[in-house]
Write a protein that holds these residues in place. Structure first.
Motif, PDB file in Angstrom:
ATOM      1  N   ALA A 111       0.813  -1.215   0.000  1.00 25.66           N
ATOM      2  CA  ALA A 111       0.000   0.000   0.000  1.00 25.66           C
ATOM      3  C   ALA A 111       0.853   1.274   0.000  1.00 25.66           C
ATOM      4  O   ALA A 111       0.383   2.323  -0.428  1.00 25.66           O
ATOM      5  CB  ALA A 111      -0.951   0.006   1.192  1.00 25.66           C
ATOM      6  N   LYS A 112       2.099   1.176   0.466  1.00 26.76           N
ATOM      7  CA  LYS A 112       3.019   2.321   0.420  1.00 26.76           C
ATOM      8  C   LYS A 112       3.811   2.343  -0.882  1.00 26.76           C
ATOM      9  O   LYS A 112       4.701   3.150  -1.051  1.00 26.76           O
ATOM     10  CB  LYS A 112       4.006   2.260   1.582  1.00 26.76           C
ATOM     11  CG  LYS A 112       3.424   2.566   2.923  1.00 26.76           C
ATOM     12  CD  LYS A 112       4.528   2.500   3.976  1.00 26.76           C
ATOM     13  CE  LYS A 112       3.978   2.675   5.363  1.00 26.76           C
ATOM     14  NZ  LYS A 112       5.033   2.497   6.381  1.00 26.76           N
ATOM     15  N   GLY A 113       3.532   1.390  -1.766  1.00 23.43           N
ATOM     16  CA  GLY A 113       4.236   1.318  -3.040  1.00 23.43           C
ATOM     17  C   GLY A 113       5.368   0.308  -3.054  1.00 23.43           C
ATOM     18  O   GLY A 113       6.081   0.187  -4.049  1.00 23.43           O
ATOM     19  N   GLY A 114       5.526  -0.442  -1.953  1.00 22.65           N
ATOM     20  CA  GLY A 114       6.560  -1.471  -1.897  1.00 22.65           C
ATOM     21  C   GLY A 114       6.196  -2.680  -2.740  1.00 22.65           C
ATOM     22  O   GLY A 114       5.030  -2.874  -3.110  1.00 22.65           O
ATOM     23  N   LYS A 115       7.203  -3.491  -3.039  1.00 20.59           N
ATOM     24  CA  LYS A 115       6.958  -4.716  -3.819  1.00 20.59           C
ATOM     25  C   LYS A 115       6.192  -5.743  -3.001  1.00 20.59           C
ATOM     26  O   LYS A 115       5.446  -6.559  -3.549  1.00 20.59           O
ATOM     27  CB  LYS A 115       8.287  -5.306  -4.282  1.00 20.59           C
ATOM     28  CG  LYS A 115       8.975  -4.488  -5.365  1.00 20.59           C
ATOM     29  CD  LYS A 115      10.274  -5.117  -5.791  1.00 20.59           C
ATOM     30  CE  LYS A 115       9.965  -6.347  -6.602  1.00 20.59           C
ATOM     31  NZ  LYS A 115      11.126  -6.934  -7.258  1.00 20.59           N
ATOM     32  N   THR A 116       6.412  -5.738  -1.666  1.00 16.80           N
ATOM     33  CA  THR A 116       5.769  -6.691  -0.766  1.00 16.80           C
ATOM     34  C   THR A 116       5.428  -5.989   0.550  1.00 16.80           C
ATOM     35  O   THR A 116       5.883  -4.877   0.805  1.00 16.80           O
ATOM     36  CB  THR A 116       6.702  -7.876  -0.437  1.00 16.80           C
ATOM     37  OG1 THR A 116       7.870  -7.381   0.232  1.00 16.80           O
ATOM     38  CG2 THR A 116       7.094  -8.658  -1.676  1.00 16.80           C
ATOM     39  N   CYS A 117       4.658  -6.680   1.368  1.00 19.06           N
ATOM     40  CA  CYS A 117       4.454  -6.268   2.755  1.00 19.06           C
ATOM     41  C   CYS A 117       5.422  -7.094   3.587  1.00 19.06           C
ATOM     42  O   CYS A 117       5.360  -8.326   3.580  1.00 19.06           O
ATOM     43  CB  CYS A 117       3.030  -6.536   3.209  1.00 19.06           C
ATOM     44  SG  CYS A 117       1.797  -5.563   2.327  1.00 19.06           S
ATOM     45  N   GLN A 118       6.326  -6.419   4.263  1.00 17.94           N
ATOM     46  CA  GLN A 118       7.360  -7.081   5.054  1.00 17.94           C
ATOM     47  C   GLN A 118       6.967  -7.050   6.524  1.00 17.94           C
ATOM     48  O   GLN A 118       6.764  -5.973   7.084  1.00 17.94           O
ATOM     49  CB  GLN A 118       8.703  -6.390   4.844  1.00 17.94           C
ATOM     50  CG  GLN A 118       9.122  -6.374   3.391  1.00 17.94           C
ATOM     51  CD  GLN A 118      10.232  -5.398   3.102  1.00 17.94           C
ATOM     52  OE1 GLN A 118      10.513  -4.483   3.854  1.00 17.94           O
ATOM     53  NE2 GLN A 118      10.881  -5.587   1.969  1.00 17.94           N
ATOM     54  N   MET A 119       6.859  -8.243   7.118  1.00 13.10           N
ATOM     55  CA  MET A 119       6.438  -8.357   8.508  1.00 13.10           C
ATOM     56  C   MET A 119       7.362  -9.291   9.250  1.00 13.10           C
ATOM     57  O   MET A 119       7.921 -10.223   8.667  1.00 13.10           O
ATOM     58  CB  MET A 119       5.022  -8.912   8.584  1.00 13.10           C
ATOM     59  CG  MET A 119       3.985  -8.042   7.975  1.00 13.10           C
ATOM     60  SD  MET A 119       2.388  -8.861   8.080  1.00 13.10           S
ATOM     61  CE  MET A 119       1.692  -8.333   6.534  1.00 13.10           C
ATOM     62  N   SER A 120       7.472  -9.031  10.548  1.00 17.48           N
ATOM     63  CA  SER A 120       8.238  -9.905  11.423  1.00 17.48           C
ATOM     64  C   SER A 120       7.474 -10.087  12.727  1.00 17.48           C
ATOM     65  O   SER A 120       6.896  -9.136  13.256  1.00 17.48           O
ATOM     66  CB  SER A 120       9.606  -9.296  11.743  1.00 17.48           C
ATOM     67  OG  SER A 120      10.366  -9.129  10.571  1.00 17.48           O
ATOM     68  N   TYR A 121       7.499 -11.330  13.197  1.00 17.97           N
ATOM     69  CA  TYR A 121       6.996 -11.668  14.527  1.00 17.97           C
ATOM     70  C   TYR A 121       8.195 -12.220  15.279  1.00 17.97           C
ATOM     71  O   TYR A 121       8.938 -13.054  14.742  1.00 17.97           O
ATOM     72  CB  TYR A 121       5.913 -12.751  14.447  1.00 17.97           C
ATOM     73  CG  TYR A 121       4.655 -12.298  13.747  1.00 17.97           C
ATOM     74  CD1 TYR A 121       3.628 -11.690  14.449  1.00 17.97           C
ATOM     75  CD2 TYR A 121       4.490 -12.495  12.371  1.00 17.97           C
ATOM     76  CE1 TYR A 121       2.481 -11.279  13.804  1.00 17.97           C
ATOM     77  CE2 TYR A 121       3.342 -12.086  11.728  1.00 17.97           C
ATOM     78  CZ  TYR A 121       2.335 -11.479  12.440  1.00 17.97           C
ATOM     79  OH  TYR A 121       1.200 -11.070  11.806  1.00 17.97           O
ATOM     80  N   PHE A 122       8.396 -11.785  16.515  1.00 20.32           N
ATOM     81  CA  PHE A 122       9.588 -12.226  17.236  1.00 20.32           C
ATOM     82  C   PHE A 122       9.413 -12.106  18.741  1.00 20.32           C
ATOM     83  O   PHE A 122       8.566 -11.351  19.226  1.00 20.32           O
ATOM     84  CB  PHE A 122      10.818 -11.453  16.767  1.00 20.32           C
ATOM     85  CG  PHE A 122      10.674  -9.945  16.799  1.00 20.32           C
ATOM     86  CD1 PHE A 122      11.129  -9.212  17.875  1.00 20.32           C
ATOM     87  CD2 PHE A 122      10.080  -9.280  15.736  1.00 20.32           C
ATOM     88  CE1 PHE A 122      10.988  -7.824  17.898  1.00 20.32           C
ATOM     89  CE2 PHE A 122       9.944  -7.903  15.735  1.00 20.32           C
ATOM     90  CZ  PHE A 122      10.403  -7.166  16.838  1.00 20.32           C
TER      91      PHE A 122
END
Length: 168
Positions: free
Chosen positions: A153-164
Motif C-alpha cells: 500500500a506504500k508502493g513497496g513490492k511486498t508487505c514485510q512483517m516480522s513476529y519475534f
C-alpha cells in the motif's frame, strides 16, 4: 504507485477466501470513506482501529490456545498462517525459527478490494495501516513483538512483517 499483483489464480479455496477478505475490506473502507465525507474521519479512524485491535486480541487468544508450542514463533505462524492463508496472501517466509519469523506478503486481498472501489493510494495506505492494527494486536496477545516494514500500500513490492520474541 501501488502494484498489487496476483500470481496464484484459479484456486477455488483461495478465490473464496480472497472474496471474503475483500468483502470485509469493502465494509471497512466504505465505513471510513463515508465518515470522511461527513467530516468525521478522525472519529471513524479511532473507532475502526479500536474494533480491529479488539478483533486482534480475540484472534490472538484463540491462536495461542490452538498452538501446540505457544512460546515458539514458528509454531505460532504455522497456526495463524495456514497453507490457505499463505496462498491467499502469497506469503514467502524469509526466516522461520523458534525465536523469529520474517515474511513477505506478495498480494493483499484487502488492498485489492480498496483499489477496486477506486480509492486513491493515500486512502489505501491509511486503511492498510488500520488493518495492520489487527496483526499488531494478535502478536501482542500471543506475547510476541511485531514489526511492519515496507507495504504494498506504500508502493513497496511486498508487505514485510516480522513476529519475534522480545529482544530477538
Amino acid at each position: 504507485m501501488i502494484d498489487n499483483k496476483i500470481r496464484i489464480q484459479g484456486d477455488a479455496v483461495v478465490d473464496i477466501q480472497r472474496g471474503a477478505i475483500g468483502h470485509r475490506a469493502t465494509w471497512t473502507g466504505l465505513t471510513y470513506t463515508k465518515a470522511r465525507e461527513a467530516g468525521k474521519a478522525a472519529e471513524a479512524e479511532k473507532i475502526i482501529r479500536e474494533a480491529i485491535v479488539e478483533t486482534g486480541k480475540i484472534q490472538g487468544a484463540q491462536i495461542k490456545t490452538q498452538c501446540r508450542e505457544p512460546e515458539n514463533v514458528a509454531c505460532f505462524t504455522e497456526t495463524f498462517l495456514t497453507p490457505n492463508v499463505e496462498k491467499t496472501f502469497e506469503i514467502e517466509f524469509t526466516n522461520k525459527t523458534a525465536d523469529r519469523v520474517d515474511l513477505e506478503f506478495h498480494h493483499c486481498p484487502l488492498l485489492k478490494a480498496w483499489q477496486d472501489l477506486g480509492f486513491d493510494d493515500a486512502t489505501c495506505e491509511k486503511l492498510c495501516d488500520m488493518a495492520m492494527d489487527g496483526d499488531r494486536s494478535i502478536a501482542k496477545a500471543v506475547g510476541f513483538e511485531f514489526y511492519l516494514g515496507d507495504t504494498i500500500a506504500k508502493g513497496g513490492k511486498t508487505c514485510q512483517m516480522s513476529y519475534f520474541k522480545k529482544g530477538k
